[in-house]
Design a protein around this motif. Sequence first.
Motif, short mmCIF file in Angstrom:
data_model
loop_
_atom_site.label_atom_id
_atom_site.label_comp_id
_atom_site.label_asym_id
_atom_site.label_seq_id
_atom_site.Cartn_x
_atom_site.Cartn_y
_atom_site.Cartn_z
N TYR A 182 88.31 29.54 32.75
CA TYR A 182 88.46 31.04 32.40
C TYR A 182 87.62 31.68 33.51
CZ TYR A 182 87.54 35.41 29.74
OH TYR A 182 87.64 36.53 29.28
N PRO A 183 88.05 32.79 34.07
CA PRO A 183 89.36 33.51 33.50
C PRO A 183 90.62 33.18 33.95
CG PRO A 183 88.37 34.73 35.40
CD PRO A 183 87.58 33.65 35.06
N ARG A 241 89.78 38.68 41.15
CA ARG A 241 88.81 39.77 40.78
C ARG A 241 87.51 39.01 40.46
NH1 ARG A 241 93.22 42.13 38.59
NH2 ARG A 241 92.53 41.52 36.35
N ALA A 242 87.38 38.19 39.66
CA ALA A 242 86.16 37.81 39.17
C ALA A 242 85.52 36.87 40.42
CB ALA A 242 86.39 36.70 38.18
N ALA A 247 95.36 34.77 36.93
CA ALA A 247 95.75 36.09 37.43
C ALA A 247 94.42 37.01 37.33
CB ALA A 247 96.66 37.06 36.43
N ASP A 248 93.28 36.89 36.82
CA ASP A 248 92.14 37.54 36.77
C ASP A 248 91.09 36.72 37.79
OD1 ASP A 248 92.85 39.30 34.87
OD2 ASP A 248 92.51 37.64 33.27
N LEU A 267 84.22 39.92 32.27
CA LEU A 267 85.59 39.04 31.84
C LEU A 267 86.26 39.64 30.60
CD1 LEU A 267 84.31 35.59 32.83
CD2 LEU A 267 85.38 37.21 34.37
N PRO A 268 87.64 39.86 30.82
CA PRO A 268 88.40 40.12 29.65
C PRO A 268 88.46 38.82 28.69
CG PRO A 268 89.98 39.55 31.44
CD PRO A 268 88.51 39.54 31.94
#
Length: 216
Positions: free
Chosen positions: A20-21, A28-29, A24-25, A134-135
């Motif tokens: 995680y994430p 950015r993380a 796609a994320d 984080l989403p």
Amino acid sequence: MPSQSSPAGAPPGFPKPMCYPAAADLPRALERCRMLLDRLLQHEDGWVFAKPVDTYKLGLRDYHSIIAEPMDLGTVSRRLELRRYPNLLCFAKDVRRTFSNAMTYNNKGDDVYESAAKLSRIFESGWVSILAALPSPPPVAVRRARLKDELPRLPVDLQEKAAIIMKDIGGWIQEVDGRVEVDLDKADEATLDKLEWLLALATMRKEAGALDNQTR
């Protein structure tokens, strides 16, 4: 004299061992990780941990007998630049190892020990902020659907790794005509984590390839 006692209190980690994430994320993380790492390196004590410990120059003959896995923030920085971290946990593990090594080899009260403790606190504070931003992870059904769509697009070597993962849970089906498919309904969250890790690795490879092309 060096102390072989580990620093008390293990730092907090991921709430569970997951990839995680989502892929796609991840870029950015990792950029947030870069900002936190730069903050550590730019600290007045950051130079102490910016390079591997020069055991020969410092005369630390017992260093490698005490520290099994040396690490430094410069190495972490290079791994970030080369997109070597498939997830945030790997990044955090290396940063924490840098400081825990220093606190293991040096005595409490020594300059290096106290610098490591100080920067470790700064890291953990920033790490909490990264995790909080984080989403939320998607539902299991959404994760399975995404994997069903993207696993066949992975490079051959990563598809082979996916096959091993699924075979371990009895979720790899060999069709009569030679085609192979996965039964993702058999995959629990831990298995989904492993498979998503492969997607993240594929994404990082693409980004590293694009970066190489830009620098040529």
